[in-house]
Structure formats: C-alpha cells, structure tokens
Design an enzyme around this catalytic site. Structure first.
Site, short mmCIF file in Angstrom:
data_model
loop_
_atom_site.label_atom_id
_atom_site.label_comp_id
_atom_site.label_asym_id
_atom_site.label_seq_id
_atom_site.Cartn_x
_atom_site.Cartn_y
_atom_site.Cartn_z
N LYS A 53 38.19 33.66 45.52
CA LYS A 53 37.43 34.43 46.97
C LYS A 53 36.25 34.65 47.02
CE LYS A 53 42.39 37.34 47.20
NZ LYS A 53 42.60 38.07 46.59
N GLN A 97 42.29 44.60 44.79
CA GLN A 97 43.27 43.03 43.87
C GLN A 97 44.36 44.08 43.22
OE1 GLN A 97 42.24 40.05 44.38
NE2 GLN A 97 43.89 39.69 43.50
N ASP A 120 42.66 43.04 53.94
CA ASP A 120 44.05 42.06 53.66
C ASP A 120 45.26 42.55 54.37
OD1 ASP A 120 44.34 40.76 51.43
OD2 ASP A 120 43.32 42.57 50.28
#
Ligand code: NAP
Length: 286
Positions: A53, A97, A120
């Site tokens: 990422k 994460q 997200d």
C-alpha cells in the site's frame, strides 16, 4: 471453452496512471493527498500488505504516514491517535490494518475513524450508505471487482450473480454493490447446503471464501464470468485463489488469475478513495 483472462494488474496500472494525473491536479492547487496507516503488532501478512500500500502511494504521489504499535498496546492509545488524525488537514484517508490483536473492539476502532476519511469503507456510516446506494467510500476489494467488470465491459444488470463468502469486508459489500447495479444476487457462506446448486446458476460468480479449490468445474455454468477474490498460501509456498483455475478456465468465458486479478485492484482502489477524499476537501474549500 477456454476462458479469457481478466488481467487485474493491467487494469490497475491504467487506473494508477489516472491517479497520477488527479494527484498532479491536486498538487497544483496546493493539496497533497495523504494516507495515514496504523499497524498494530507484527503479523507478517499484514506487513506485506502495508508495504504494498505504501509503495503504491509513493508511486502515484500520495503522501503516506505510518504509525506502528506493539501488539500489546492499549486500545485507548490507538483510538487517541485516530482522533488526532481525524483533525489533521494533511491526512485525507485513515486506514487501520486488520486484523487487530484481541484486546481491541474492532467496531470501536473502525467507528472512531471519521466517515470522511474512512478510505477502507468500514465505518458504520459508509456501510449504511452502501445499503441505500450512496456510500462515501466503497470498500476497496468489492470496489475493485466492480471496476474490473466495468473495464471488461461486463454488464451485471439482470444477471444472476452468486457471491461465495459473506464477510463484512468482501462478501456482503460485494453483494450490495452488485444488487445496486440491478443484478439478481445470491450470497452463500460456510453454512450453505450444497453450494454447487447455487454456483451453477451464476452468470457471474464471485468467490471470496479463503478456501483453495472450493470451486471446481462442475460447479460452474458454461460461459460464466468467474472472479476469484481468494488469496491462499499453500504449504509448498504457492499463492492460489479459491477456484480450481486450470479446470474452471475450460468452462468459464472469463476468469481472474491469482495473483494478478483482484489483488492489484484492491490496493489501487485505496488510492482512488484517498484521492477522492482530497478532491472533496478541495471542493469544500472552494
Ligand atoms: P473471512 O472473513 O474469513 O470470510 C470468509 C467467508 O467465506 C465467510 O463468510 C465464510 O462463511 C465463507 N466461507 C468459508 N468457507 C466456505 C465454504 N466452504 N463454502 C462457502 N462459504 C465459505 O474472509 P474475507 O476477509 O472475506 O476474505 C476471503 C478471501 O479473500 C481470503 O482468501 C482473503 O485472503 C481474500 N481477500 C483478498 C483480497 C484481495 O485483494 N484479493 C482482499 C480481501 C480478502 P461464514 O460467514 O458462514 O463463516
């Protein structure tokens, strides 16, 4: 029938070129899009995902900020950091994460992220938006699948779509997004009895179960489009999806490979969401 490959790496590359242009336009107007990534613990798979990422951000000109915490950190410390990031003008997206260690309440952490920075798409506000067809940030993996279908010119309207897997981050939002596009959607999960009786009806089959070889040719309709979201590491080190790729390729009309299918799209849609967030900031300022 031998399926045509849906090349996610190639499509992702094209979208990343568009991202660079969008970032340049933002920078010209004084905004550098910024993504903050919070990592708790030393999960090796998470480390690989985060590295990808951050590399993708650097590649298109998105600034990234990484915050590492030890696995035994108190949840309050992470929640306080998220609150601080919510208020920062140079941060347009915040990502925690997953998975988090057991002392964390996942919902509390995810819902602390401001819905306007929840790139997200896991905040309840964004999940609710998905249900009514008006989300701020679509979750990256199903968003990537929808984009792949678009780029391949595959219409979903009126099609029978079967989604195998009903997780909050992939299966459920995937089903909602395809329903929004007027597909007839069926969701299967681990308790589904006789999975094949559902999958065989699919014009478009999306598989996100995390089980290698779950889908074999006799479960697939001739000519179906097969999207394999699964990522599984076999004992011999190979990376495979949930679909028997060789066998199903003989039956499907199109199929995504693993690796090189949905994976590169997921990271790319994270960039797209972060850039979209910065663009919204700009239009709020105007
Ligand atoms: P998850 O949270 O473990 O959910 C798996 C889902 O599959 C659950 O709904 C489960 O049903 C269902 N399932 C499990 N075994 C099944 C079976 N035998 N038949 C039918 N359904 C079954 O996993 P996830 O986070 O959604 O991820 C799914 C897979 O996608 C994993 O391999 C993951 O690594 C991969 N993934 C890939 C990307 C990418 O970018 N390509 C992104 C995210 C995830 P229950 O709900 O009944 O337990």
């Amino acid at each position: 029938m031998t399926a045509k490959l849906i090349d996610g790496s190639k499509v992702a590359l094209g979208i990343r070129e568009e991202c660079k242009t969008r970032v340049e336009a933002l920078v010209a107007r004084g905004i550098v899009p910024g993504l903050a990534v919070i990592v708790v613990g030393n999960d090796p798979a998470s480390a690989v995902y985060v590295r990808n990422k951050l590399r993708a951000c650097a590649n298109v000109g998105v600034r990234s900020f990484k915050y590492d915490y030890s696995a035994d950190v108190a949840p309050d410390v992470v929640v306080a950091k998220i609150k601080e990031l919510n208020g920062r003008a140079d941060v347009h997206g915040i990502l925690v994460q997953l998975p988090l260690p057991p002392q964390f309440q996942l919902a509390q952490v995810l819902n602390t992220i401001s819905a306007e920075k929840d790139v997200d798409g896991f905040h309840l506000y964004n999940v609710g938006g998905l249900v009514v067809g008006d989300t701020v940030f679509p979750p990256c993996t199903p968003y990537g699948v929808v984009k792949l279908l678009d780029y391949e010119g595959i219409s979903v309207e009126g099609k029978n779509v079967v989604v195998v897997g009903a997780s909050n981050i992939v299966g459920k939002p995937m089903a909602l997004m395809l329903m929004q596009r007027e597909a007839t959607v069926c969701i299967c999960h681990a308790k589904t009895r006789d999975l094949a009786q559902f999958t065989i009806l699919a014009d478009i089959l999306v598989v996100a179960a995390g089980k290698p070889n779950l889908i074999v040719p006799q479960m697939v309709k001739t000519g179906a489009v097969v999207i394999d979201v699964g990522i599984n590491r076999l004992p011999d080190g190979r990376l495979v999806g949930d679909v028997d790729f060789e066998g199903v390729s003989e039956k499907a009309s199109r199929i995504t490979p693993v690796p090189g299918g949905v994976g590169p799209m997921t990271v790319t849609m994270l960039l797209v969401n972060t850039i979209a967030s910065a663009e919204r900031r700009l239009s709020d300022r105007a």
